[in-house]
Design a protein around this motif. Structure first.
Motif, short mmCIF file in Angstrom:
data_model
loop_
_atom_site.label_atom_id
_atom_site.label_comp_id
_atom_site.label_asym_id
_atom_site.label_seq_id
_atom_site.Cartn_x
_atom_site.Cartn_y
_atom_site.Cartn_z
N TYR B 234 30.41 52.54 24.71
CA TYR B 234 30.06 51.36 23.91
C TYR B 234 28.89 51.64 22.96
O TYR B 234 27.92 52.29 23.33
CB TYR B 234 29.72 50.18 24.82
CG TYR B 234 30.90 49.74 25.66
CD1 TYR B 234 31.88 48.90 25.10
CD2 TYR B 234 31.07 50.18 26.97
CE1 TYR B 234 32.98 48.51 25.85
CE2 TYR B 234 32.16 49.79 27.71
CZ TYR B 234 33.11 48.95 27.15
OH TYR B 234 34.21 48.58 27.88
N LEU B 241 34.01 42.46 20.61
CA LEU B 241 34.28 43.87 20.95
C LEU B 241 35.40 44.39 20.07
O LEU B 241 36.49 43.83 20.03
CB LEU B 241 34.66 43.99 22.43
CG LEU B 241 35.11 45.39 22.88
CD1 LEU B 241 33.98 46.41 22.74
CD2 LEU B 241 35.62 45.36 24.32
N LEU B 243 37.63 47.69 19.68
CA LEU B 243 37.98 48.96 20.32
C LEU B 243 38.66 49.86 19.30
O LEU B 243 39.43 49.39 18.46
CB LEU B 243 38.93 48.71 21.49
CG LEU B 243 38.36 47.92 22.67
CD1 LEU B 243 39.49 47.52 23.62
CD2 LEU B 243 37.30 48.74 23.41
N GLY B 268 33.70 49.79 20.81
CA GLY B 268 34.11 50.54 21.99
C GLY B 268 34.91 51.76 21.58
O GLY B 268 35.91 51.64 20.88
N LYS B 278 42.01 49.21 32.97
CA LYS B 278 41.46 47.92 32.52
C LYS B 278 39.97 47.86 32.85
O LYS B 278 39.56 48.25 33.94
CB LYS B 278 42.19 46.77 33.23
CG LYS B 278 43.58 46.54 32.69
CD LYS B 278 43.85 45.05 32.45
CE LYS B 278 44.92 44.82 31.42
NZ LYS B 278 46.23 45.40 31.73
N GLU B 279 39.18 47.39 31.90
CA GLU B 279 37.74 47.22 32.17
C GLU B 279 37.41 45.74 32.09
O GLU B 279 38.18 44.95 31.56
CB GLU B 279 36.91 48.02 31.17
CG GLU B 279 37.02 49.51 31.42
CD GLU B 279 36.05 50.36 30.60
OE1 GLU B 279 35.01 49.83 30.14
OE2 GLU B 279 36.33 51.56 30.43
N ASN B 280 36.26 45.41 32.59
CA ASN B 280 35.84 44.00 32.57
C ASN B 280 35.24 43.65 31.20
O ASN B 280 34.16 44.11 30.84
CB ASN B 280 34.81 43.77 33.67
CG ASN B 280 34.41 42.32 33.76
OD1 ASN B 280 34.84 41.47 32.94
ND2 ASN B 280 33.58 41.99 34.72
N PHE B 281 35.95 42.86 30.45
CA PHE B 281 35.50 42.48 29.10
C PHE B 281 34.99 41.05 29.06
O PHE B 281 34.90 40.45 28.00
CB PHE B 281 36.67 42.61 28.11
CG PHE B 281 37.16 44.03 27.91
CD1 PHE B 281 36.26 45.09 27.86
CD2 PHE B 281 38.52 44.29 27.74
CE1 PHE B 281 36.71 46.39 27.66
CE2 PHE B 281 38.97 45.58 27.54
CZ PHE B 281 38.07 46.63 27.50
N SER B 282 34.67 40.47 30.22
CA SER B 282 34.40 39.02 30.26
C SER B 282 33.19 38.62 29.43
O SER B 282 33.10 37.48 28.98
CB SER B 282 34.22 38.57 31.70
OG SER B 282 33.15 39.29 32.27
N PHE B 284 32.59 39.44 26.46
CA PHE B 284 32.87 39.40 25.02
C PHE B 284 33.65 38.15 24.63
O PHE B 284 34.52 37.69 25.37
CB PHE B 284 33.64 40.65 24.60
CG PHE B 284 32.88 41.91 24.83
CD1 PHE B 284 31.76 42.22 24.06
CD2 PHE B 284 33.26 42.79 25.84
CE1 PHE B 284 31.05 43.39 24.28
CE2 PHE B 284 32.56 43.96 26.07
CZ PHE B 284 31.44 44.26 25.29
N ILE B 287 38.16 40.29 21.67
CA ILE B 287 38.40 41.73 21.80
C ILE B 287 39.53 42.10 20.84
O ILE B 287 40.62 41.55 20.90
CB ILE B 287 38.80 42.12 23.24
CG1 ILE B 287 37.73 41.61 24.21
CG2 ILE B 287 38.95 43.62 23.39
CD1 ILE B 287 38.32 41.04 25.46
N THR B 303 44.73 43.20 23.82
CA THR B 303 43.70 42.69 22.91
C THR B 303 44.34 42.14 21.63
O THR B 303 45.54 42.27 21.41
CB THR B 303 42.72 43.80 22.50
OG1 THR B 303 43.37 44.67 21.56
CG2 THR B 303 42.27 44.62 23.69
#
Ligand code: SF4
Ligand code: SF4
Ligand code: SF4
Lengths: 157, 606
Positions: B234, B241, B243, B268, B278-282, B284, B287, B303
């Motif tokens: 990041y 976010l 990516l 990202g 999968k990552e925690n994007f909470s 943001f 996305i 996304t």
């Protein structure tokens, strides 16, 4: 600094970009560039975009080049999409180059003119990366401009 | 110790592969991938290490050779352009199941734009399809490091790894820091001992369907383990976010700094777009994925991006397009689109043997004949009407066969002429010619033999007798292949010998009409783009006899030599001396005999 060098195959675009990159690296600057050669080999358009001391990618956004070096005058409209400031060699300068030095040093002579007129790099840095014959041609081109006392922004025809 | 050198992305990949021990490298040339292998050859000549670095006849063969080399425990790699991976796909997908025994990297260059390809396909999707991890470098420096990392990952997991580059990266240049190449120790192959004990492993290398199921399962486990450690990096700290991967990441980074969006956007960076976790994007708000040229990260991480029209679905994501994307997201104001004036269309080199050869073909067979062309410089013959179809490698032969068969079925007489270059013929033109012969399809196949792979920078072909290291090679003769298939009408002629060429072509025409069988004419003339070719080329300086030139433009339209230019004031044709190579071919073209040979070497110029 963002530069674009435009010309046709065989006109020395790649030579120009190589020398400018070497000078910049010699000065401790980072260099990023991209070479775009059209599918046509002889006479096709050759385009180099170069970033010196800035950026992450080698590509230059249209309209943001600090200087567009045009080795082929018919590419002016295309060149202007990169930036307003255009550098070209005048007819007299090109003729002079062909008269003053052997064919293989013409590009170095023109490089001398370019450095003298734009002052974007120290001539001594350029001399450091060239062999003796090329140094002579570069200095000749440089001296020619000084004798004319020219400024390219005023002298464009 | 390290040093800074000024390299292109392709050169950096070659340095990275060689530095990490690749000693078996093959591939098939294709823009923008072509410079990787020759750079490795230069390194081999310079450092004199043992290994095999040379071209294969096509991408499938290249991939199979490199993969089998890896099974013999030598680090190996293969290079190609994106459409080449289609050719190699069968082998590529299989290689993931079997898994290499030493590092094995597949380098594929994509061409968003496209600049010099049939499609804009995204090799990251191919990697997903084949279940192969893929690296997507964002700079020349990363191209070098990722080549090394790809090899390491491949070694560790015994899995093929794809290294994906794009035109902007392959042909981009930068001064990068690379480790000193200490060849004496680091560069000696260490496989000798291991090779001594090479053991058969039939259950894997000749796996039955049942065993393949187990191999598939093992592959899935490897992918899972790789995805576990595949972390997004990041930059900046905004609550939107974005990516990205590949070169597009670098454009976005520049734009974010240019517009001071560091507080609004988090960027990202995905180094390995597949396999992802999968990552925690909470934290943001939004996305959005911006990637070239297909949605990969977007689909895996669910996304915004192409699905809601923020990212265009075709074309290169250039810095200008990325700027527009930021505007669409609402981060900056809308930009005016810059209108780019078109450049002159490309044409064959002045003096290219293909031009005069195909001009003769057009003279004999006329404009009504269907010309099924192929991939190579000679595709440009479409500029002067001697190419009506361009599809994919080798299709010049199969299209001619299929189309001619239909005309035969319909009872309508129509000449169909396939046009294929020497390397394209060897790459994938032979199998369709077998069918043409077998099914008695009366096509004429023109094989343009210039003894090199002209379009991509004059690489070696199987006709050559010496390797880049001066080692003797067996030269493959195209006429022997054609005769070996069983074709009876096979003629070879130098296309510069215009009258002879016309006679041969007329002979072929009567043969086709009388015998209803396939015929082949090989038009030979070395590519004059190489120094050697140009030096050896016959010289016949020409001039235009001004009084005779009627300004009909026939030579410009029907022959299209870039050295023949239009003089607007005089309304006549002139010769541009800086481009003309004095081949003399245009003498045969002018119907008014206004182009003539000059003995004294003088010609009227621009
Ligand atoms: S590179 Fe060679 S084959 Fe290609 S157009 Fe030029 S002369 Fe012809
Ligand atoms: S040179 Fe011949 S073909 Fe070309 S414009 Fe003149 S008369 Fe026509
Ligand atoms: S001699 Fe004619 S065909 Fe050959 S390069 Fe010159 S202008 Fe072109």
């Amino acid at each position: 600094m963002e530069l674009v060098i435009l010309g046709k195959g065989g006109q020395g675009v790649l030579f120009f970009s190589k020398i400018l990159a070497q000078i910049a690296i010699e000065e401790g600057e980072s260099v990023k560039a991209t070479e775009i050669k059209g599918m046509a080999k002889k006479g096709g358009v050759v385009e180099v975009q170069m970033k010196i001391g800035e950026g992450y990618s080698p590509k230059i956004k249209r309209g943001s080049a600090d200087l567009v070096i045009l080795l082929s005058p018919d590419l002016e409209a295309y060149g202007k999409t990169f930036g307003e400031k255009i550098f070209t060699f005048s007819k007299e300068e090109i003729e002079k180059a062909f008269k003053e030095v052997p064919l293989r040093y013409v590009n170095t002579y023109l490089m001398g003119i370019f450095l003298a007129k734009t002052g974007i790099f120290d001539i001594n840095k350029a001399l450091k990366i060239l062999d003796e014959e090329n140094q002579k041609s570069l200095l000749k081109g440089y001296a020619y401009v000084q004798s004319q006392n020219g400024d390219f922004t005023k002298r464009r025809d | 110790m390290s040093e800074r050198i000024y390299l292109s992305g392709n050169e950096a990949i070659a340095y990275g592969l060689i530095a990490s021990g690749v000693r078996f490298l093959t591939g098939y040339p294709g823009t923008p991938s072509s410079e990787i292998l020759p750079t490795a050859q230069k390194l081999k000549l310079r450092y004199k290490f043992k290994g095999f670095i040379d071209w294969a006849v096509n991408e499938k063969v290249a991939l199979e050779m490199a993969f089998s080399a890896s099974l013999c425990k030598i680090k190996s790699a293969v290079t190609m352009k994106q459409v080449g991976l289609n050719v190699a796909m069968d082998a590529f997908v299989n290689s993931a199941y079997i898994g290499p025994k030493a590092g094995f990297v597949v380098v594929v260059a994509d061409d968003p734009g496209p600049y010099s390809s049939q499609t804009e396909q995204d090799s990251r999707i191919a990697a997903y399809f084949a279940k192969v991890p893929v690296f997507d470098p964002s700079s020349v420096e990363e191209a070098y490091h990722f080549a090394k990392k790809a090899l390491e990952l491949s070694e560790e997991f015994e899995i093929p790894v794809l290294l994906r580059t794009t035109t902007a990266l392959s042909h981009g240049k930068a001064d990068i820091s690379i480790d000193n190449l200490k060849i004496e120790d680091q560069f000696q192959p260490n496989f000798k001992e291991e090779l001594k004990n090479w053991e058969k492993e039939v259950s894997k290398l000749a796996a039955t369907p049942k065993q393949r199921y187990l191999l598939h399962k093992a592959l899935n486990e490897k992918l899972k383990a790789i995805s576990e450690r595949n972390k997004i990096r990041y930059f900046y700290e905004g609550d939107i976010l974005i990516l990205s991967s590949g070169m597009v990441f670098s454009y976005l980074r520049e734009l974010i700094e240019e517009y001071n969006l560091q507080q609004k956007v988090t960027l990202g960076k995905v180094d390995i777009p597949y396999p992802l976790k999968k990552e925690n994007f909470s934290k943001f708000k939004r996305i959005i994925t911006v990637e070239e040229t297909a949605p990969v990260i977007e689909l895996f991480l669910n996304t915004e991006g192409r699905r809601n029209g923020i990212v265009p679905s075709e074309g290169e994501l250039s810095p200008e397009v990325c700027e527009n994307i930021l505007a669409k997201i609402g981060l900056i104001s809308e930009k005016k689109t810059v209108i780019i004036p078109p450049l002159k269309r490309p044409s064959l080199c002045p003096g290219c043997g293909h031009r005069i050869g195909l001009f003769a073909v057009k003279k004999v067979f006329g404009k009504k004949a269907i010309y099924t062309g192929d991939i190579g410089c000679y595709t440009l013959a479409l500029n002067f009407g001697v190419t009506d179809t361009v599809f994919c490698m080798g299709a010049g032969v199969s299209f001619a066969t299929g189309m001619k068969k239909v005309f035969d079925l319909s009872g309508k007489e129509r000449m169909v002429i396939g046009i294929v270059g020497d390397s394209t013929f060897l790459h994938s033109g032979i199998p369709p010619l077998i069918d043409a012969y077998h099914y008695r399809v009366p096509i004429l196949l023109i094989i343009l033999d210039n003894e090199t792979v002209g379009m991509t920078g004059n690489q070696k072909t199987p006709a050559h007798t010496k390797s880049y290291e001066g080692e003797p090679l067996n030269s493959v003769k195209i006429e022997n292949i054609v005769k070996g298939i069983g074709i009876e009408f096979v003629k070879v002629v130098d296309s510069y010998e215009y009258k002879k060429t016309l006679a041969v072509l007329k002979g072929a025409k009567s043969y086709l009409l009388e015998n209803k069988k396939s015929a082949v004419v090989i038009l030979k003339h070395p590519c004059i783009y190489t120094k050697e070719g140009l030096e050896k080329n016959p010289k016949k300086p020409v001039k235009i006899v001004e009084e005779k030139c009627t300004g009909c433009k026939y030579c410009i339209v029907e022959f299209e030599c870039p050295a023949l230019i239009w003089d607007k004031d005089k309304e006549k044709v002139l010769i541009d001396k800086t481009l003309c190579i004095n081949c003399g071919c245009c003498i045969y073209v002018c119907p008014k005999k206004a182009i003539i040979e000059v003995k004294d070497g003088a010609c009227n110029t621009w």
